[in-house]
Design a protein around this motif. Structure first.
Motif, PDB file in Angstrom:
ATOM      1  N   LEU A  60     -49.747  72.185   7.437  1.00 19.33           N
ATOM      2  CA  LEU A  60     -50.279  72.858   6.260  1.00 19.33           C
ATOM      3  C   LEU A  60     -50.952  74.167   6.657  1.00 19.33           C
ATOM      4  N   GLU A  61     -51.675  74.158   7.778  1.00 23.02           N
ATOM      5  CA  GLU A  61     -52.343  75.374   8.249  1.00 23.02           C
ATOM      6  C   GLU A  61     -51.321  76.461   8.601  1.00 23.02           C
ATOM      7  N   ASN A  62     -50.212  76.073   9.245  1.00 22.33           N
ATOM      8  CA  ASN A  62     -49.169  77.041   9.580  1.00 22.33           C
ATOM      9  C   ASN A  62     -48.510  77.589   8.316  1.00 22.33           C
ATOM     10  N   LEU A  63     -48.311  76.721   7.315  1.00 21.37           N
ATOM     11  CA  LEU A  63     -47.757  77.183   6.037  1.00 21.37           C
ATOM     12  C   LEU A  63     -48.683  78.192   5.377  1.00 21.37           C
ATOM     13  N   ARG A  64     -49.973  77.957   5.463  1.00 30.77           N
ATOM     14  CA  ARG A  64     -50.931  78.914   4.887  1.00 30.77           C
ATOM     15  C   ARG A  64     -50.819  80.275   5.576  1.00 30.77           C
ATOM     16  N   MET A  65     -50.691  80.255   6.890  1.00 32.24           N
ATOM     17  CA  MET A  65     -50.547  81.508   7.637  1.00 32.24           C
ATOM     18  C   MET A  65     -49.251  82.223   7.226  1.00 32.24           C
ATOM     19  N   ILE A  66     -48.170  81.479   7.130  1.00 31.50           N
ATOM     20  CA  ILE A  66     -46.868  82.057   6.790  1.00 31.50           C
ATOM     21  C   ILE A  66     -46.880  82.603   5.366  1.00 31.50           C
ATOM     22  N   VAL A  72     -46.739  85.154  -0.577  1.00 32.21           N
ATOM     23  CA  VAL A  72     -46.266  84.261  -1.630  1.00 32.21           C
ATOM     24  C   VAL A  72     -47.248  83.112  -1.753  1.00 32.21           C
ATOM     25  N   ASP A  73     -47.314  82.543  -2.916  1.00 30.48           N
ATOM     26  CA  ASP A  73     -48.132  81.370  -3.166  1.00 30.48           C
ATOM     27  C   ASP A  73     -47.462  80.167  -2.519  1.00 30.48           C
ATOM     28  N   LEU A  74     -48.249  79.230  -2.018  1.00 27.92           N
ATOM     29  CA  LEU A  74     -47.705  78.030  -1.390  1.00 27.92           C
ATOM     30  C   LEU A  74     -46.796  77.273  -2.354  1.00 27.92           C
ATOM     31  N   ILE A  75     -47.179  77.196  -3.612  1.00 30.48           N
ATOM     32  CA  ILE A  75     -46.345  76.516  -4.613  1.00 30.48           C
ATOM     33  C   ILE A  75     -45.020  77.240  -4.776  1.00 30.48           C
ATOM     34  N   GLN A  76     -45.039  78.565  -4.756  1.00 32.03           N
ATOM     35  CA  GLN A  76     -43.793  79.338  -4.855  1.00 32.03           C
ATOM     36  C   GLN A  76     -42.883  79.018  -3.680  1.00 32.03           C
ATOM     37  N   LEU A  77     -43.457  78.857  -2.499  1.00 32.66           N
ATOM     38  CA  LEU A  77     -42.662  78.531  -1.324  1.00 32.66           C
ATOM     39  C   LEU A  77     -42.078  77.123  -1.431  1.00 32.66           C
ATOM     40  N   LEU A  78     -42.824  76.217  -2.038  1.00 31.50           N
ATOM     41  CA  LEU A  78     -42.379  74.835  -2.128  1.00 31.50           C
ATOM     42  C   LEU A  78     -41.433  74.565  -3.292  1.00 31.50           C
ATOM     43  N   THR A  79     -41.373  75.473  -4.268  1.00 30.99           N
ATOM     44  CA  THR A  79     -40.461  75.254  -5.385  1.00 30.99           C
ATOM     45  C   THR A  79     -39.085  75.783  -5.052  1.00 30.99           C
TER      46      THR A  79
END
Length: 192
Positions: A60-66, A72-79
């Motif tokens: 999750l921490e790496n996703l936040r950095m990316i 982009v918003d994390l939700i945008q990346l996951l959708t």
């Protein structure tokens, strides 16, 4: 694995499989290379390559950095689908706050292409951040209200209302507000 995320009256699919492919697609849409991602995140090229090809999973921490680098918003990346919008209301603008720079950045992204828009408000006061920004894309800034000071390379520019400045790709720059009133500026850039 898929989950449902409720947003207003609609449902979006959270697709946790294929996240690496989406990171790769968004990175390329933004005009960033793996080398750029290494520089901005501090992750190794091998890790990022394995992530994009699905050989490893991010924390999750790496996703936040990316998501911070890709803006982009994390939700945008996951959708699974990119949201496209014709109108973005003032209360829908995603705002990031940077206390060390007395700055609020409102990100306006319609989702049709890599064109990005930002409204940046800087309060008066000393900017504690002394490092310069450096992007792989060029950008244009127009001051809408107040005064803005920009250091571009080694040159200092003092901009007033309706003044504009072009900042070439990879040019080190930083900005601050030396006046006693808030500054509002409008930024346009294109992440290929």
């Amino acid at each position: 694995m898929q989950n449902k995320e409720r947003t207003g009256n609609d449902m979006k699919e959270l697709d946790l499989s294929g996240i690496g492919e989406r990171i790769s697609r968004i990175r390329k849409e933004r005009g960033l290379t793996l080398k750029d991602m290494v520089a901005y995140t501090g992750f190794s090229a091998g890790y990022l390559s394995n992530l994009e090809t699905g050989k490893t999973s991010p924390t999750l921490e790496n996703l936040r950095m990316i998501t911070g680098v890709l803006e982009v918003d994390l939700i945008q990346l996951l959708t699974s689908e990119k949201t496209r919008r014709d109108v973005i209301r003032a209360d829908e603008i995603k705002v990031n706050r940077y206390e060390e720079e007395n700055m609020e950045v409102g990100i306006i992204e319609f989702g049709y292409d890599a064109q990005m828009y930002e409204l940046i408000r800087i309060e008066p006061g000393e900017c504690r951040k002394k490092e310069c920004y450096k992007h792989v894309y060029s950008e244009v800034c127009t001051v809408l209200e107040g005064e803005l000071t920009i250091q571009l390379n080694e040159q200092i520019y003092h901009l007033n209302k309706h003044d504009s400045i072009y900042i070439p790709a990879n040019a080190p720059h930083r900005m601050w507000n030396e006046s006693s009133e808030p500054t509002l500026s409008y930024w346009i850039y294109r992440k290929k």
